[in-house]
Structure formats: structure tokens, C-alpha cells
Design a protein around this motif. Structure first.
Motif, PDB file in Angstrom:
ATOM      1  N   SER A 132       4.732   3.032   2.225  1.00  0.00           N
ATOM      2  CA  SER A 132       4.674   4.398   1.709  1.00  0.00           C
ATOM      3  C   SER A 132       3.250   4.936   1.693  1.00  0.00           C
ATOM      4  O   SER A 132       3.047   6.151   1.828  1.00  0.00           O
ATOM      5  CB  SER A 132       5.289   4.489   0.312  1.00  0.00           C
ATOM      6  N   ASP A 133       2.264   4.043   1.570  1.00  0.00           N
ATOM      7  CA  ASP A 133       0.868   4.496   1.569  1.00  0.00           C
ATOM      8  C   ASP A 133       0.466   5.068   2.919  1.00  0.00           C
ATOM      9  O   ASP A 133      -0.453   5.876   3.006  1.00  0.00           O
ATOM     10  CB  ASP A 133      -0.074   3.359   1.173  1.00  0.00           C
ATOM     11  N   ILE A 166      10.363  10.646   1.393  1.00  0.00           N
ATOM     12  CA  ILE A 166       9.199   9.795   1.661  1.00  0.00           C
ATOM     13  C   ILE A 166       8.087  10.085   0.658  1.00  0.00           C
ATOM     14  O   ILE A 166       7.365   9.180   0.236  1.00  0.00           O
ATOM     15  CB  ILE A 166       8.706   9.991   3.111  1.00  0.00           C
ATOM     16  N   GLU A 202       8.536   7.941  -2.444  1.00  0.00           N
ATOM     17  CA  GLU A 202       8.663   6.491  -2.273  1.00  0.00           C
ATOM     18  C   GLU A 202       7.440   5.768  -2.811  1.00  0.00           C
ATOM     19  O   GLU A 202       6.345   6.326  -2.870  1.00  0.00           O
ATOM     20  CB  GLU A 202       8.845   6.137  -0.799  1.00  0.00           C
ATOM     21  N   SER A 203       7.641   4.516  -3.174  1.00  0.00           N
ATOM     22  CA  SER A 203       6.515   3.696  -3.617  1.00  0.00           C
ATOM     23  C   SER A 203       6.571   2.297  -3.016  1.00  0.00           C
ATOM     24  O   SER A 203       5.811   1.424  -3.408  1.00  0.00           O
ATOM     25  CB  SER A 203       6.498   3.608  -5.148  1.00  0.00           C
ATOM     26  N   MET A 213       3.036   6.406   5.166  1.00  0.00           N
ATOM     27  CA  MET A 213       4.005   7.453   5.475  1.00  0.00           C
ATOM     28  C   MET A 213       3.805   8.729   4.661  1.00  0.00           C
ATOM     29  O   MET A 213       4.033   9.828   5.161  1.00  0.00           O
ATOM     30  CB  MET A 213       5.428   6.934   5.280  1.00  0.00           C
ATOM     31  N   LYS A 214       3.384   8.604   3.420  1.00  0.00           N
ATOM     32  CA  LYS A 214       3.186   9.801   2.585  1.00  0.00           C
ATOM     33  C   LYS A 214       2.157  10.760   3.177  1.00  0.00           C
ATOM     34  O   LYS A 214       2.415  11.965   3.236  1.00  0.00           O
ATOM     35  CB  LYS A 214       2.792   9.396   1.162  1.00  0.00           C
TER      36      LYS A 214
END
Length: 173
Positions: free
Chosen positions: A126-127, A118, A121-122, A129-130
Motif C-alpha cells: 500500500s505504501d 487503495i 489500504e494499509s 500503491m497509494k
């Protein structure tokens, strides 16, 4: 939040010292989470706090399970009926910690294997989840060190002190 966790631990183990030993993994987990959060440049947000809440749950759970295994190993020594020494306490702690090693490492590996991708990811989402994954990944590493090394050491110190005071008894858990 730490106070609530501490009170729950106290209610389970009926010991302030054991509750303190078990709340320490959350502090170690916090340091790892903060370091990775800082390295990745995430500010505190609701998503980051959700990650910390999940991390605290995992850290406390693994610490509690470690202490349960340590108590079971010590209880087997106490049930044997012979006089317990400091060496018996250390031997029981090693036995309990070794029994817990593989399950703890498997838990950490599963969490890391599921969350590290995660962080790279992009795509869509992802904004969000990161920032959730970052504290968990960082904290799992530091809490693992604490649970596998320091919790058994604190357990031995605590039980040796109880033995010297003549208050070493079988656990209630």
C-alpha cells in the motif's frame, strides 16, 4: 511531457486550437491530482509520477473521444445540406455531449471504484500503491468536469468562430 501530448494531438486533428482544447483536460486533471496529493501528504516520487502519467492518458483519451462525438454530431448537421447557424452548432454540441455523458461517467466510476479502496489500504504494497492512486483519483474528478462541461463549450466557441470566418467544414477524423 505536455509538449509530446500536444504534438500528438496536433498530428491527429491538424488544428492548433483543437490540440489546445484537448490538452486542457490534462491541466485540470493535474490540479485535482495535486490537491489530493497535497491533502494526503504525498511528496513527488516515481510512484506519484506514474500516477500522473496514467492520469494524463485517461484525461486526454476522454477529451479526444468527446471531441470525436462532437465532430460527428456537427458533421451530421453539415451533411444535411442546409445553411448552418450558431444554433445548429450549439444543438450539435449538446447532442454529441449527451451521447458521451454515460460512457464518460462509467469510465470515471470504474476508475474511482477501483482506486479509492487503495487509498484506505494499509497492507503490503500500500505504501507504493497509494501514491500512484492519489493523483488519478483527484485528477479524474476535475478532468471529468472539464471534459463534460468545458470541452463542449470551447468546441462551440471554436466552431462558431469558424462559421463567421466561412471556414466551417466537415472534420477529417
Amino acid at each position: 511531457m505536455f509538449f509530446v501530448i500536444f504534438m500528438l494531438l496536433y498530428m491527429v486533428f491538424h488544428s492548433v486550437i483543437e490540440a489546445i482544447v484537448l490538452i486542457l483536460p490534462t491541466f485540470y486533471a493535474t490540479t485535482g491530482g495535486l490537491m489530493l496529493q497535497w491533502l494526503l501528504g504525498y511528496n513527488f516520487s516515481v510512484a506519484v509520477w506514474v500516477g500522473y502519467i496514467a492520469l494524463f492518458g485517461i484525461a486526454v483519451e476522454t477529451g479526444v473521444v468527446m471531441v470525436v462525438y462532437l465532430h460527428e454530431a456537427l458533421d451530421r448537421k453539415l451533411a444535411s445540406g442546409h445553411q448552418i447557424t450558431d444554433a445548429d452548432i450549439r444543438e450539435a454540441a449538446i447532442e454529441g455531449a449527451v451521447q458521451r455523458l454515460r460512457p464518460k461517467l462509467m469510465t470515471v466510476a470504474a476508475v474511482l471504484a477501483s482506486l479509492i479502496p487503495i487509498l484506505f489500504e494499509s497492507g503490503i504494497g500500500s505504501d507504493v500503491m497509494k501514491p500512484i492512486a492519489a493523483p488519478i483519483v483527484g485528477g479524474m474528478i476535475t478532468s471529468t468536469i472539464h471534459v463534460l462541461i468545458l470541452v463542449p463549450m470551447f468546441f462551440v466557441l471554436m466552431k462558431e468562430a469558424a462559421l463567421r470566418r466561412g471556414r466551417l467544414r466537415r472534420s477529417r477524423t
